[in-house]
Design a protein around this motif. Structure first.
Motif, PDB file in Angstrom:
ATOM      1  N   GLY A  21       1.136  62.912  34.474  1.00 27.07           N
ATOM      2  CA  GLY A  21       2.325  62.698  33.468  1.00 27.07           C
ATOM      3  C   GLY A  21       2.480  63.360  32.363  1.00 27.07           C
ATOM      4  O   GLY A  21       3.268  63.412  31.673  1.00 27.07           O
ATOM      5  N   PHE A  22       1.961  64.696  32.635  1.00 30.75           N
ATOM      6  CA  PHE A  22       2.301  65.669  31.523  1.00 30.75           C
ATOM      7  C   PHE A  22       3.400  66.248  31.903  1.00 30.75           C
ATOM      8  O   PHE A  22       3.971  66.716  32.815  1.00 30.75           O
ATOM      9  CB  PHE A  22       1.037  66.947  31.745  1.00 30.75           C
ATOM     10  N   GLU A  23       4.022  66.728  30.430  1.00 25.10           N
ATOM     11  CA  GLU A  23       5.412  67.426  30.489  1.00 25.10           C
ATOM     12  C   GLU A  23       5.019  68.859  30.390  1.00 25.10           C
ATOM     13  O   GLU A  23       4.252  69.465  29.584  1.00 25.10           O
ATOM     14  CB  GLU A  23       6.199  66.998  29.182  1.00 25.10           C
ATOM     15  N   GLU A  24       5.858  69.671  31.242  1.00 29.07           N
ATOM     16  CA  GLU A  24       5.585  70.968  31.233  1.00 29.07           C
ATOM     17  C   GLU A  24       6.656  71.730  30.546  1.00 29.07           C
ATOM     18  O   GLU A  24       7.697  71.415  30.713  1.00 29.07           O
ATOM     19  CB  GLU A  24       5.531  71.494  32.758  1.00 29.07           C
ATOM     20  N   ARG A  25       6.045  72.909  29.975  1.00 27.58           N
ATOM     21  CA  ARG A  25       7.336  73.762  29.109  1.00 27.58           C
ATOM     22  C   ARG A  25       6.849  75.191  29.642  1.00 27.58           C
ATOM     23  O   ARG A  25       5.478  75.646  29.495  1.00 27.58           O
ATOM     24  CB  ARG A  25       7.127  73.576  27.663  1.00 27.58           C
ATOM     25  N   ILE A  26       7.746  75.932  29.825  1.00 25.78           N
ATOM     26  CA  ILE A  26       7.404  77.317  30.268  1.00 25.78           C
ATOM     27  C   ILE A  26       7.702  78.439  29.301  1.00 25.78           C
ATOM     28  O   ILE A  26       8.962  78.213  28.628  1.00 25.78           O
ATOM     29  CB  ILE A  26       8.138  77.867  31.488  1.00 25.78           C
ATOM     30  N   LYS A  27       6.996  79.316  28.954  1.00 29.01           N
ATOM     31  CA  LYS A  27       7.150  80.123  27.877  1.00 29.01           C
ATOM     32  C   LYS A  27       6.491  81.441  28.262  1.00 29.01           C
ATOM     33  O   LYS A  27       5.640  81.513  28.242  1.00 29.01           O
ATOM     34  CB  LYS A  27       6.590  79.826  26.506  1.00 29.01           C
ATOM     35  N   GLY A  28       7.417  82.466  28.677  1.00 26.86           N
ATOM     36  CA  GLY A  28       6.921  83.562  29.535  1.00 26.86           C
ATOM     37  C   GLY A  28       6.093  83.409  30.768  1.00 26.86           C
ATOM     38  O   GLY A  28       6.672  82.365  31.639  1.00 26.86           O
ATOM     39  N   SER A  29       4.973  83.905  30.540  1.00 21.90           N
ATOM     40  CA  SER A  29       3.983  83.746  31.560  1.00 21.90           C
ATOM     41  C   SER A  29       3.147  82.576  31.549  1.00 21.90           C
ATOM     42  O   SER A  29       2.352  81.927  32.451  1.00 21.90           O
ATOM     43  CB  SER A  29       3.299  84.787  32.008  1.00 21.90           C
ATOM     44  N   HIS A  30       3.256  81.725  30.278  1.00 18.94           N
ATOM     45  CA  HIS A  30       2.467  80.489  30.005  1.00 18.94           C
ATOM     46  C   HIS A  30       3.042  79.311  30.238  1.00 18.94           C
ATOM     47  O   HIS A  30       4.339  79.172  30.475  1.00 18.94           O
ATOM     48  CB  HIS A  30       2.202  80.442  28.633  1.00 18.94           C
ATOM     49  N   ARG A  31       2.325  78.103  30.950  1.00 19.29           N
ATOM     50  CA  ARG A  31       2.876  77.039  30.965  1.00 19.29           C
ATOM     51  C   ARG A  31       2.058  76.070  30.299  1.00 19.29           C
ATOM     52  O   ARG A  31       0.734  76.184  30.283  1.00 19.29           O
ATOM     53  CB  ARG A  31       2.727  76.606  32.504  1.00 19.29           C
TER      54      ARG A  31
END
Length: 86
Positions: free
Chosen positions: A33-43
């Motif tokens: 149930g984690f929400e994912e946010r992508i910032k460059g090569s990081h999740r």
């Protein structure tokens, strides 16, 4: 034993941190149930009720071992996956 149960067992065992696929770890966190946010090569993963945020980055096709350890600690601390019906 289902796919996620096997992966949780492998992570909790702690003997194959260098051999956990990044895509599997990503799927597991979304399953929890984690929400994912992508910032460059990081999740970056966040979830209500979980104090820590998880920051993952690929190491080839694998997750970085220290990040697998962080996920293991969160699974243990918050008892994630225990209500799994397999």
């Amino acid at each position: 034993m289902g796919k996620y149960d096997k992966l949780i067992f492998q992570i909790l065992r702690g003997r194959s941190d260098t051999n956990i696929a990044f895509s599997d770890l990503n799927s597991l966190l979304k399953h929890f149930g984690f929400e994912e946010r992508i910032k460059g090569s990081h999740r970056i993963y966040r979830m209500d009720g979980i104090e820590e945020k998880i920051n993952l980055q690929k190491d080839g096709s694998k997750a970085k071992p220290y990040q697998v350890k962080q996920v293991r600690n969160i699974i243990l601390k918050y008892k994630l996956g225990e209500e799994s019906d397999g």
